[in-house]
Design an enzyme around this catalytic site. Structure first.
Site, PDB file in Angstrom:
ATOM      1  N   HIS A 261      18.949  10.311  16.847  1.00  0.00           N
ATOM      2  CA  HIS A 261      18.222  10.650  15.539  1.00  0.00           C
ATOM      3  C   HIS A 261      18.064  12.122  15.617  1.00  0.00           C
ATOM      4  O   HIS A 261      17.887  12.466  16.861  1.00  0.00           O
ATOM      5  CB  HIS A 261      16.886  10.086  15.462  1.00  0.00           C
ATOM      6  CG  HIS A 261      16.252  10.036  14.090  1.00  0.00           C
ATOM      7  ND1 HIS A 261      15.481  11.226  13.650  1.00  0.00           N
ATOM      8  CD2 HIS A 261      16.215   9.130  13.283  1.00  0.00           C
ATOM      9  CE1 HIS A 261      15.226  10.888  12.487  1.00  0.00           C
ATOM     10  NE2 HIS A 261      15.647   9.935  12.157  1.00  0.00           N
ATOM     11  N   ASP A 315      17.683   2.060  11.751  1.00  0.00           N
ATOM     12  CA  ASP A 315      18.880   1.243  11.294  1.00  0.00           C
ATOM     13  C   ASP A 315      19.370   0.147  12.205  1.00  0.00           C
ATOM     14  O   ASP A 315      20.090  -0.805  11.885  1.00  0.00           O
ATOM     15  CB  ASP A 315      20.259   2.108  10.960  1.00  0.00           C
ATOM     16  CG  ASP A 315      19.904   2.932   9.585  1.00  0.00           C
ATOM     17  OD1 ASP A 315      19.343   2.227   8.790  1.00  0.00           O
ATOM     18  OD2 ASP A 315      20.453   4.103   9.608  1.00  0.00           O
TER      19      ASP A 315
HETATM   20  N1  ACO Z   1      26.067   7.431  20.219  1.00  0.00           N
HETATM   21  C1  ACO Z   1      26.531   8.091  21.315  1.00  0.00           C
HETATM   22  N2  ACO Z   1      26.238   9.365  21.633  1.00  0.00           N
HETATM   23  C2  ACO Z   1      25.430   9.931  20.582  1.00  0.00           C
HETATM   24  C3  ACO Z   1      24.655   9.303  19.694  1.00  0.00           C
HETATM   25  C4  ACO Z   1      25.160   7.934  19.252  1.00  0.00           C
HETATM   26  N3  ACO Z   1      24.747   7.164  18.294  1.00  0.00           N
HETATM   27  N4  ACO Z   1      23.684   9.912  18.795  1.00  0.00           N
HETATM   28  C5  ACO Z   1      24.121  11.251  19.266  1.00  0.00           C
HETATM   29  N5  ACO Z   1      24.704  11.332  20.516  1.00  0.00           N
HETATM   30  C6  ACO Z   1      25.181  12.444  21.570  1.00  0.00           C
HETATM   31  C7  ACO Z   1      26.166  13.312  20.975  1.00  0.00           C
HETATM   32  O1  ACO Z   1      27.591  12.788  21.237  1.00  0.00           O
HETATM   33  C8  ACO Z   1      25.799  14.571  21.403  1.00  0.00           C
HETATM   34  O2  ACO Z   1      26.171  14.495  22.972  1.00  0.00           O
HETATM   35  P1  ACO Z   1      26.566  16.109  23.395  1.00  0.00           P
HETATM   36  O3  ACO Z   1      25.371  16.759  23.634  1.00  0.00           O
HETATM   37  O4  ACO Z   1      27.374  15.414  24.904  1.00  0.00           O
HETATM   38  O5  ACO Z   1      27.765  16.545  22.579  1.00  0.00           O
HETATM   39  C9  ACO Z   1      24.334  14.610  21.630  1.00  0.00           C
HETATM   40  O6  ACO Z   1      23.857  13.061  21.379  1.00  0.00           O
HETATM   41  C10 ACO Z   1      23.621  14.975  20.290  1.00  0.00           C
HETATM   42  O7  ACO Z   1      24.167  14.557  19.205  1.00  0.00           O
HETATM   43  P2  ACO Z   1      24.328  15.251  17.651  1.00  0.00           P
HETATM   44  O8  ACO Z   1      25.304  14.373  16.880  1.00  0.00           O
HETATM   45  O9  ACO Z   1      24.360  16.479  17.761  1.00  0.00           O
HETATM   46  O10 ACO Z   1      22.681  14.756  17.283  1.00  0.00           O
HETATM   47  P3  ACO Z   1      22.299  15.102  15.813  1.00  0.00           P
HETATM   48  O11 ACO Z   1      20.829  15.200  15.720  1.00  0.00           O
HETATM   49  O12 ACO Z   1      23.354  16.026  15.207  1.00  0.00           O
HETATM   50  O13 ACO Z   1      22.675  13.604  15.042  1.00  0.00           O
HETATM   51  C11 ACO Z   1      22.628  11.571  14.274  1.00  0.00           C
HETATM   52  C12 ACO Z   1      21.807  12.469  14.796  1.00  0.00           C
HETATM   53  C13 ACO Z   1      23.489  11.703  12.929  1.00  0.00           C
HETATM   54  C14 ACO Z   1      21.624  10.304  13.575  1.00  0.00           C
HETATM   55  C15 ACO Z   1      23.456  10.874  15.235  1.00  0.00           C
HETATM   56  O14 ACO Z   1      22.604  10.544  16.338  1.00  0.00           O
HETATM   57  C16 ACO Z   1      24.378   9.918  14.716  1.00  0.00           C
HETATM   58  O15 ACO Z   1      25.505  10.003  14.445  1.00  0.00           O
HETATM   59  N6  ACO Z   1      24.061   8.478  15.147  1.00  0.00           N
HETATM   60  C17 ACO Z   1      24.717   7.427  14.895  1.00  0.00           C
HETATM   61  C18 ACO Z   1      24.783   7.011  13.206  1.00  0.00           C
HETATM   62  C19 ACO Z   1      23.409   6.380  12.885  1.00  0.00           C
HETATM   63  O16 ACO Z   1      22.900   5.688  13.354  1.00  0.00           O
HETATM   64  N7  ACO Z   1      22.700   6.938  11.869  1.00  0.00           N
HETATM   65  C20 ACO Z   1      21.487   6.802  11.341  1.00  0.00           C
HETATM   66  C21 ACO Z   1      20.326   7.699  11.566  1.00  0.00           C
HETATM   67  S1  ACO Z   1      18.880   7.040  11.080  1.00  0.00           S
HETATM   68  C22 ACO Z   1      18.784   7.437   9.345  1.00  0.00           C
HETATM   69  O17 ACO Z   1      19.662   8.193   8.661  1.00  0.00           O
HETATM   70  C23 ACO Z   1      18.251   6.407   8.412  1.00  0.00           C
END
Ligand code: ACO
Length: 378
Positions: A261, A315
């Site tokens: 998140h 979620d």
């Molecule tokens: N699985 C594995 N690794 C992850 C995940 C995940 N679900 N989420 C983040 N990371 C890792 C990234 O790969 C990144 O690693 P790095 O620094 O080594 O490159 C680090 O954690 C930061 O991730 P970002 O994508 O930059 O984090 P951001 O804050 O932009 O993204 C998001 C948040 C979009 C929710 C992301 O965690 C994601 O895509 N999750 C999966 C989709 C999801 O569940 N969405 C629902 C969110 S809740 C809602 O909208 C109601």
């Protein structure tokens, strides 16, 4: 004005001043109008919470009765909207059907009388009342059936579950569904709420505001993740396969749906509540093997990614709860929208009360003074 550094995704940049909700992502705290989400989940109902979010205070008993009454008697949708929905392709995603139907409400009620509290109240009531009817109607019509008429004797959540199946739901199921709506009702400046506020800032009608937010919520990085969680749990298939599956995903740098998140760096408090609700449901209505897979996945991810602050988000467990209620997977995000309408409307009201149209800037990375090349020379 000083030149700001460009932040992709506007991360950490305030887009509004708001008193609607508050999140502390380090400590896992979520409050609506200052009240903890755990307190509301335990003691409130979705409609009362919607009132709190939109009007900024808990209603008195009389105010609540009146509000519930108004919402209850505005649940029916116009036959023209129903006929329009009948012509939607049955293969279309229910979120697209909902976006189109919400926008269509504007054809009937768009007066943009934004200074008139009666207009605002009508729009709030109508959107809260009809969005569930439209979600349920599309679900039945895409299967070739007529929509089920809303039942005035049922509460908000029981009526929605009834409209989906034409069976009166078990009271525990209806109560758990209502808590799910409360948990999803609002969450500060996320993508769909930002979208709602940008649209609201042009002083267009609230139906366009909600339609725009529904379109934004549908993406897999936002509300669409709960659908993908179920697909992922089915693909994993067994508790033994959790760790090999996770290793493979991480090696391919693929995200695990339902985890991570932008704000929470600990377990999302809504996921904790949803997990308890899932357990209550399974206790009463039978065991689900996907729950065991989910719990094992949560443990495995805490070991592998906990140091990065990757934990379950809202979620992750919501899909398991909805599945147990017999809600089809592609309705999970529309159900999220039913709840989030409350938050979007609160932000709409807050935005227009002190409006300034959104008009950010950009960092231009293109060329200058390029001369036009005639088509024959390209
Ligand atoms: N699985 C594995 N690794 C992850 C995940 C995940 N679900 N989420 C983040 N990371 C890792 C990234 O790969 C990144 O690693 P790095 O620094 O080594 O490159 C680090 O954690 C930061 O991730 P970002 O994508 O930059 O984090 P951001 O804050 O932009 O993204 C998001 C948040 C979009 C929710 C992301 O965690 C994601 O895509 N999750 C999966 C989709 C999801 O569940 N969405 C629902 C969110 S809740 C809602 O909208 C109601």
């Amino acid at each position: 004005m000083s030149v700001c550094e460009f932040k992709p995704g506007l991360e950490g940049i305030p887009a509004a001043q708001s008193s609607i909700s508050f999140v502390n992502g380090q400590e896992g705290i979520l409050e609506y109008r200052g009240i903890r989400i755990e307190d509301l989940a335990e003691n409130s109902t979705f409609l009362e919470t919607a009132y709190l979010l939109i009007w900024g205070k808990l209603p008195t008993k009389d105010e609540l009765i009146e509000f519930e009454h108004e919402v209850r008697y505005h649940r029916r949708i116009k036959y023209r909207i129903r006929d329009m929905m009948k012509s939607f392709p049955e293969s279309g995603h229910p979120m697209d059907a909902l976006q189109a139907s919400a926008a269509a409400l504007g054809l009937f009620y768009s007066r943009r009388d934004l200074d008139n509290p009666v207009y605002i109240r009508d729009a709030v009531v109508r959107l809260l009342a009809t969005i569930p009817t439209m979600v349920a109607a599309f679900q039945l019509m895409r299967k070739g059936n007529d929509p089920v008429r809303p039942r005035d004797d049922l509460d908000y959540s029981a009526n929605f579950l009834y409209m989906l199946s034409e069976r009166e739901p078990d009271p525990l199921m209806a109560r758990i569904f209502d808590v799910c709506l409360t948990l999803h009702a609002e969450h500060t400046m996320n993508a769909s709420t930002f979208s709602a506020r940008v649209t609201a800032s042009t002083l267009t009608d609230p139906y366009a505001v909600v339609a725009s937010a529904v379109g934004t919520l549908g993406g897999p990085l936002h509300g669409g993740a709960n659908e993908e969680v179920i697909g992922m749990l089915e693909e994993i298939g067994s508790v033994e396969n959790v760790r090999p599956y996770l290793e493979d995903r991480l090696q391919r740098k693929a995200k695990i749906m339902g985890f991570g998140h932008r704000v929470y760096k600990v377990k999302d408090p809504r996921a904790t509540i949803l997990q308890k609700l899932a357990e209550q449901l399974f206790e009463k209505f039978g065991y689900d093997k996907y729950y065991d897979i989910a719990v094992e996945l949560e443990h495995a991810i805490a070991e592998k990614l906990g140091q990065k602050g990757i934990y379950p988000n809202v979620d992750f467990y919501s899909g398991l709860v909805y599945r147990k209620m017999g809600i089809p997977t592609d309705l999970f995000t529309p159900v999220f929208a039913i709840a989030r309408v409350a938050g979007w409307l609160a932000h709409w009201k807050e935005q227009i009360a002190e409006n300034r149209i959104f008009r950010p800037t950009q960092v231009y990375t293109g060329h200058h003074d390029v001369s036009y090349t005639p088509v024959e020379q390209r």
